[in-house]
Design an enzyme around this catalytic site. Structure first.
Site, PDB file in Angstrom:
ATOM      1  N   HIS A   1       0.818  -1.228   0.000  1.00 16.81           N
ATOM      2  CA  HIS A   1       0.000   0.000   0.000  1.00 16.81           C
ATOM      3  C   HIS A   1       0.848   1.273   0.000  1.00 16.81           C
ATOM      4  CE1 HIS A   1      -3.564  -2.339   0.566  1.00 16.81           C
ATOM      5  NE2 HIS A   1      -3.158  -2.839   1.722  1.00 16.81           N
TER       6      HIS A   1
ATOM      7  N   ASP B   1      -2.764 -10.791  -1.893  1.00 18.28           N
ATOM      8  CA  ASP B   1      -3.315 -10.186  -0.675  1.00 18.28           C
ATOM      9  C   ASP B   1      -4.773  -9.790  -0.963  1.00 18.28           C
ATOM     10  OD1 ASP B   1      -2.112  -8.539   1.981  1.00 18.28           O
ATOM     11  OD2 ASP B   1      -3.878  -7.600   1.075  1.00 18.28           O
TER      12      ASP B   1
HETATM   13  N1  Q9C Z   1     -12.187  -2.785   7.514  1.00 13.83           N
HETATM   14  C1  Q9C Z   1      -2.345  -5.002   4.531  1.00 13.83           C
HETATM   15  O1  Q9C Z   1      -3.006  -6.035   4.472  1.00 13.83           O
HETATM   16  N2  Q9C Z   1      -7.933  -1.180   7.187  1.00 13.83           N
HETATM   17  N3  Q9C Z   1      -2.878  -3.843   4.893  1.00 13.83           N
HETATM   18  C2  Q9C Z   1      -9.036  -1.518   6.382  1.00 13.83           C
HETATM   19  C3  Q9C Z   1     -11.416  -2.136   6.513  1.00 13.83           C
HETATM   20  C4  Q9C Z   1      -6.640  -1.136   6.595  1.00 13.83           C
HETATM   21  C5  Q9C Z   1      -4.277  -3.752   5.227  1.00 13.83           C
HETATM   22  C6  Q9C Z   1     -10.309  -1.325   7.126  1.00 13.83           C
HETATM   23  C7  Q9C Z   1      -6.122  -2.470   6.158  1.00 13.83           C
HETATM   24  C8  Q9C Z   1      -4.691  -2.411   5.701  1.00 13.83           C
HETATM   25  C9  Q9C Z   1      -0.894  -5.048   4.211  1.00 13.83           C
HETATM   26 ZN    ZN Z   2      -4.037  -7.000   2.982  1.00  8.20          ZN
END
Ligand code: Q9C
Ligand code: ZN
Length: 563
Positions: free
Chosen positions: A137, A174
């Site tokens: 990200h 992912d």
């Molecule tokens: N419920 C990785 O898997 N929050 N990052 C989302 C939705 C952020 C995920 C909220 C998720 C980041 C590397």
């Molecule tokens: Zn993720």
């Protein structure tokens, strides 16, 4: 021949964590690393890998992708107190900093580059980096979604510069869209980025319209970005396999990458609170196995997300086992991984039999006393007909029979579903499909360099085989075969993802090329190289499409081809 699986891990990357209350970031915990590593140890997989030490990425490496200004911000978090850390974190979305974040992010990226070096230099065939913070990200000047530096994006730039790699495939399995990777390579045709992600028509994080299927890249990079948004939760093994067979692999084989990097996030696995998907750990074996056929096997798995510790660690283990060359487990609907189908000692025992010795070999195959078997015969299809009858008698319930070439003797097809027969011939077939268990396709590979057979393989043969779920496969190859040695090797190698790899290959005695190729695939899982892409002949596509139209009404794995 290059061999060996590299593993990057260092517990120092556990030395940072969320210091305040933030439900969104609370799932990204240090135990993600230790539990994955521990599970690998429990399964005795660590010992079988080449352990690689991590190192700090240099500023020069970090700025291959990131701005110097952003690097300064991350650097400055080293000496911040908790309020300053919080304030800096709040400038970004779903990000958090700790005094050790910078150090760990440098190790995480440096570890990734160590893996790339091992695979590109030939010290290892493939490998996995167990690292945190994750990366996909993160953007040029932005932390995002727990990611600090974009490990995979930097790795791709690094490989381009250091190893002059011209085509890199990034597979992002992912459950979140790696928008950071997309932004960095959206106008770059040397990097093909594929991502599937929970999307729900844009209502799921990161809620971007450019995560949808219609974003395909920009400028010279147009066509080199493939997004597969899931608009529902609950996607499972069949969905993931179908996505690979129908969408990713045809594109990937045409692209013909020199290196494959996987943004290996396991929040797409069953039990994960973020993804809410249903794919079991075994599914990641199948995905890994399929990718091992690209880029001469140069495959680097780089950890991204994955927040259900048990699911994460089981899936990581499945990935590493498969990288090591262990058999691909059959897909089951439940979470219990099937680890002990075979006796380890017998894994690579292959039998080279004459027709007269075939029957005892079949018994071993049916009873899983041997993994696979190559038999020579003066008449391959005749031997196949005998073999099919025999294995049914020995207790097999679904035998997939593949015949390649002009065939004089077809196995008797029962319409009870106990056998499925696929014939591939270069000649105009007089025969027609008469049932859902019998199909003929015309496919001819010309003498020229290049390959097109994977089109038939991914679009038709493998989806059919995955739908049928055979418990044994017989493969008869006549000398009148119309497809090349490499095509047969690829077909055979991918069929090992089915039926616990229980394959009986019957080859005509004179076909030395195929005997050698099959021995390489079935005994030593040799890496494969395919030439550049060559479009298939129109008449072959026509034949395939006709069969598809008939068969997809019966076999659901074919159905996504409806439009
Ligand atoms: N419920 C990785 O898997 N929050 N990052 C989302 C939705 C952020 C995920 C909220 C998720 C980041 C590397
Ligand atoms: Zn993720």
């Amino acid at each position: 021949m290059v061999s060996g699986t590299a593993l990057v891990y260092d517990e120092e990357m556990m030395n940072y964590r969320l210091l305040w209350d933030d439900p969104e970031c609370a799932i990204e915990v240090p135990e993600r690393l230790s539990s994955s590593y521990k599970r690998l140890q429990d399964y005795d997989l660590v010992n079988r890998c080449v352990l690689l030490p991590v190192r700090e990425a240099t500023e020069e490496e970090i700025t291959l992708v990131h701005s110097p200004e952003y690097l300064d911000v991350v650097k400055s978090t080293q000496t911040m107190d908790i309020d300053e850390l919080k304030k800096t974190s709040k400038k970004y979305t779903a990000a958090y900093f700790h005094q050790n974040s910078y150090r760990c992010a440098k190790l995480s990226l440096g570890g990734t580059l160590q893996l790339v070096d091992a695979v590109m230099s030939g010290d290892a065939q493939n490998g996995m980096a167990l690292i945190r913070p994750p990366g996909h990200h993160s953007q040029r000047s932005e932390s995002n979604g727990f990611c600090v530096f974009n490990n995979v994006a930097v790795a791709a730039e690094y490989a381009k510069i250091k190893y002059k790699v011209q085509r890199i495939l990034i597979v992002d399995w992912d459950v979140h869209h790696g928008q950071g990777i997309q932004y960095i390579f959206e106008d770059d045709p040397s990097v093909l980025y594929f991502s599937w992600h929970r999307y729900e028509h844009g209502s799921f994080w990161p809620n971007l319209s450019e995560s949808d299927y219609d974003f395909i890249g920009k400028g010279r990079g147009t066509g080199f970005n493939v997004n597969l948004p899931w608009n529902q939760i609950g996607m499972g093994n069949a969905d993931y396999i179908a996505a690979f067979l129908h969408v990713l692999l045809p594109v990937a084989f045409e692209f013909n990458p020199e290196l494959v990097l996987v943004s290996a996030g396991y929040d797409s696995g069953i039990g994960d609170p973020e993804g809410r998907m249903c794919a079991t750990p075994e599914c990641f074996s199948h995905l890994t196995h399929m990718l091992m056929h690209l880029a001469g096997g140069k495959l680097c798995m780089i950890l991204e997300g994955g927040y259900h510790l048990r699911s994460l660690s089981e899936s990581v283990s499945m990935t590493v086992r498969t990288l090591l060359g262990d058999p691909v487990p059959r897909l089951s609907g439940n979470m219990t991984p099937c680890y002990s189908v075979f006796n380890q000692d017998l894994l690579n025992e292959n039998l080279l039999n004459s027709v007269g010795k075939m029957l005892p070999a079949l018994e071993k195959l049916v009873n899983r006393k041997t993994r696979n078997c190559i038999t020579l015969s003066p008449n391959a299809s005749l031997s196949a007909a005998v073999a099919v009858q025999q294995v049914l008698r020995l207790g097999s319930e679904r035998v997939l029979c593949i015949l390649i070439g002009d065939v004089d003797m077809k196995p008797e097809i029962t319409n009870d579903g106990k056998t499925m027969c696929l014939t591939i011939s270069g000649d105009k077939m007089l025969e027609k499909t008469i049932s859902q268990f019998q199909t003929f396709i015309k496919w001819k590979e010309g003498p020229h360099e290049g390959n097109s057979f994977f089109y038939a393989l991914f679009r038709f043969l493998l989806p059919l085989a995955y739908s049928y779920q055979p418990d044994l496969i017989t493969l008869a190859i006549e000398s009148s075969r119309s497809i090349g040695t490499k095509d047969i090797a690829l077909l055979t190698s991918l069929l090992q993802g089915l039926a616990d790899g229980a394959i009986l290959a019957i080859v005509t005695e004179a076909d030395k090329d195929v005997i050698e190729a099959l021995s390489n695939v079935l005994v030593s899982c040799a890496s494969m190289f395919f030439g550049p892409y060559k479009p298939p002949a129109k008449e072959c596509i026509q034949s395939l499409t006709q069969e598809l139209t008939v068969m997809q009404t019966y076999w659901s794995m074919l159905q996504c081809l409806a439009n």
